[in-house]
Design an enzyme around this catalytic site. Sequence first.
Site, short mmCIF file in Angstrom:
data_model
loop_
_atom_site.label_atom_id
_atom_site.label_comp_id
_atom_site.label_asym_id
_atom_site.label_seq_id
_atom_site.Cartn_x
_atom_site.Cartn_y
_atom_site.Cartn_z
N LYS A 13 5.23 44.59 80.52
CA LYS A 13 5.05 43.16 80.21
C LYS A 13 3.77 42.63 80.84
O LYS A 13 2.94 42.01 80.18
CB LYS A 13 6.25 42.34 80.71
CG LYS A 13 7.59 42.75 80.13
CD LYS A 13 8.74 41.89 80.64
CE LYS A 13 9.01 42.01 82.13
NZ LYS A 13 9.48 43.34 82.58
N ARG A 88 15.32 35.22 81.29
CA ARG A 88 15.98 36.47 81.67
C ARG A 88 17.47 36.42 81.46
O ARG A 88 18.16 37.36 81.79
CB ARG A 88 15.72 36.73 83.13
CG ARG A 88 14.69 37.82 83.36
CD ARG A 88 14.50 37.86 84.85
NE ARG A 88 14.10 39.12 85.34
CZ ARG A 88 12.84 39.47 85.55
NH1 ARG A 88 11.86 38.68 85.23
NH2 ARG A 88 12.57 40.64 86.08
N ARG A 127 3.39 52.56 90.53
CA ARG A 127 2.67 51.29 90.29
C ARG A 127 2.04 50.75 91.57
O ARG A 127 2.60 50.85 92.65
CB ARG A 127 3.62 50.22 89.75
CG ARG A 127 2.90 48.85 89.67
CD ARG A 127 3.61 47.87 88.84
NE ARG A 127 4.91 47.52 89.39
CZ ARG A 127 5.75 46.69 88.80
NH1 ARG A 127 5.40 46.12 87.65
NH2 ARG A 127 6.92 46.42 89.33
N ARG A 160 4.71 47.08 95.43
CA ARG A 160 5.73 46.03 95.55
C ARG A 160 6.94 46.58 96.28
O ARG A 160 7.41 47.66 95.96
CB ARG A 160 6.15 45.55 94.15
CG ARG A 160 5.32 44.39 93.65
CD ARG A 160 5.57 44.04 92.20
NE ARG A 160 6.96 43.86 91.83
CZ ARG A 160 7.36 43.51 90.60
NH1 ARG A 160 6.46 43.29 89.66
NH2 ARG A 160 8.63 43.36 90.33
N ARG A 171 17.50 46.70 89.61
CA ARG A 171 16.79 45.80 88.67
C ARG A 171 17.09 46.20 87.23
O ARG A 171 17.27 45.34 86.36
CB ARG A 171 15.28 45.83 88.94
CG ARG A 171 14.90 45.04 90.20
CD ARG A 171 13.53 45.44 90.73
NE ARG A 171 12.46 45.29 89.78
CZ ARG A 171 11.31 45.95 89.83
NH1 ARG A 171 11.08 46.83 90.79
NH2 ARG A 171 10.39 45.74 88.92
P1 AP5 Z 1 3.97 46.56 84.29
O1 AP5 Z 1 3.10 46.01 83.21
O2 AP5 Z 1 3.69 46.13 85.68
O3 AP5 Z 1 5.52 46.34 83.91
P2 AP5 Z 1 6.39 45.03 83.81
O4 AP5 Z 1 7.13 45.06 82.54
O5 AP5 Z 1 5.58 43.82 84.10
O6 AP5 Z 1 7.44 45.34 84.98
P3 AP5 Z 1 7.89 44.46 86.22
O7 AP5 Z 1 8.44 45.43 87.24
O8 AP5 Z 1 6.84 43.54 86.69
O9 AP5 Z 1 9.07 43.67 85.61
P4 AP5 Z 1 10.19 42.96 86.32
O10 AP5 Z 1 10.78 42.22 85.21
O11 AP5 Z 1 11.13 43.83 87.07
O12 AP5 Z 1 9.45 42.17 87.51
P5 AP5 Z 1 9.13 40.63 87.72
O13 AP5 Z 1 7.92 40.53 88.54
O14 AP5 Z 1 9.19 39.91 86.43
O15 AP5 Z 1 3.89 48.16 84.18
C1 AP5 Z 1 4.62 48.98 85.07
C2 AP5 Z 1 3.81 50.22 85.44
O16 AP5 Z 1 3.65 51.05 84.28
C3 AP5 Z 1 2.40 49.94 85.93
O17 AP5 Z 1 2.08 50.86 86.90
C4 AP5 Z 1 1.51 50.13 84.67
O18 AP5 Z 1 0.22 50.54 85.03
C5 AP5 Z 1 2.28 51.21 83.93
N1 AP5 Z 1 2.22 51.10 82.47
C6 AP5 Z 1 2.28 49.96 81.73
N2 AP5 Z 1 2.23 50.24 80.41
C7 AP5 Z 1 2.14 51.59 80.31
C8 AP5 Z 1 2.06 52.50 79.19
N3 AP5 Z 1 2.10 52.06 77.92
N4 AP5 Z 1 1.99 53.82 79.46
C9 AP5 Z 1 2.00 54.28 80.73
N5 AP5 Z 1 2.05 53.46 81.84
C10 AP5 Z 1 2.13 52.14 81.62
O19 AP5 Z 1 10.39 40.15 88.56
C11 AP5 Z 1 10.57 40.56 89.89
C12 AP5 Z 1 11.77 39.85 90.50
O20 AP5 Z 1 11.54 38.43 90.52
C13 AP5 Z 1 13.09 40.01 89.75
O21 AP5 Z 1 13.77 41.19 90.12
C14 AP5 Z 1 13.84 38.74 90.16
O22 AP5 Z 1 14.38 38.86 91.45
C15 AP5 Z 1 12.71 37.70 90.21
N6 AP5 Z 1 12.54 37.02 88.91
C16 AP5 Z 1 11.43 37.05 88.10
N7 AP5 Z 1 11.61 36.32 86.99
C17 AP5 Z 1 12.87 35.81 87.06
C18 AP5 Z 1 13.66 35.00 86.20
N8 AP5 Z 1 13.19 34.56 85.02
N9 AP5 Z 1 14.93 34.67 86.60
C19 AP5 Z 1 15.42 35.09 87.78
N10 AP5 Z 1 14.73 35.88 88.65
C20 AP5 Z 1 13.47 36.25 88.30
MG MG Z 2 5.48 42.42 85.67
#
Ligand code: AP5
Ligand code: MG
Length: 213
Positions: A13, A88, A127, A160, A171
């Site tokens: 994402k 979410r 990552r 992270r 997660r």
């Molecule tokens: P990356 O693009 O970083 O993946 P992502 O989908 O953004 O994954 P996240 O881990 O950030 O998602 P998340 O939903 O768990 O975390 P968030 O910060 O939202 O890519 C991942 C890796 O793969 C990278 O190394 C990249 O280089 C590689 N990659 C990407 N595309 C690729 C491809 N095509 N091929 C190969 N490699 C690739 O949330 C964190 C925490 O915050 C949650 O757990 C929760 O506690 C809180 N939170 C956030 N939003 C909410 C909400 N709306 N409600 C409640 N709690 C929330």
């Molecule tokens: Mg992300």
Amino acid sequence: MNIILLGAPGAGKGTQAVVLSQKLSLAHIASGDLFRQAQNSGTELGNTAKSYMEKGLLVPDEITVKMVLERISEPDCANGFILDGFPRNLEQAKALEKVLNDKGQGIDKVVYIKVPEEELVRRLAGRRICRNCQTPYHVTDMPPKVEGKCDRCGGELYQRPDDKEETVRSRIKVYSEETAPLVDYYRKAGKLLEVDGAQGAKKVTNELVDALT
Ligand code: AP5
Ligand code: MG
Ligand code: ZN
């Protein structure tokens, strides 16, 4: 155009949002990035969010919804935005819909980035993200030009704390139980655009740009 990016942790994402926001001139709003910024600034919001994030649990809706709705009412979102990591669960989706409807707006497309679970775990283990602008990298798949430094802003790259394997597994479980039902919700609304996120990141971007423009 208002877009939601939906997908499991590690689906890509953030990676896609960074590129798409530039190509489509849309603001990139990532709820997780907002929480991490608040932690870096040492605010009460940041401290509260941290206690949930380190366990891989969702931050309570009343906190998250308020933060994101305030952010999307800022001027840079007036011409459209990409939401990354929000909504979410159904309650967040409904709160978002209500606020947008009241403004005579709506969500135009929901991009669902689909990736198998073992690939998610592999990606998150390697990552690194920028401490300053939060752009994601990968030690082998998407390394920065200079080791340990962000290509975009020169910021320091770090791992992270919630990317430890055990936290990643919780997660993914939370995603399956609380967030995955949104895929059907938006499919029924006729807004879903599904993409194979297991292909290379550039291929994913090209498919999305073609479908969205
Ligand atoms: P990356 O693009 O970083 O993946 P992502 O989908 O953004 O994954 P996240 O881990 O950030 O998602 P998340 O939903 O768990 O975390 P968030 O910060 O939202 O890519 C991942 C890796 O793969 C990278 O190394 C990249 O280089 C590689 N990659 C990407 N595309 C690729 C491809 N095509 N091929 C190969 N490699 C690739 O949330 C964190 C925490 O915050 C949650 O757990 C929760 O506690 C809180 N939170 C956030 N939003 C909410 C909400 N709306 N409600 C409640 N709690 C929330
Ligand atoms: Mg992300
Ligand atoms: Zn950076």
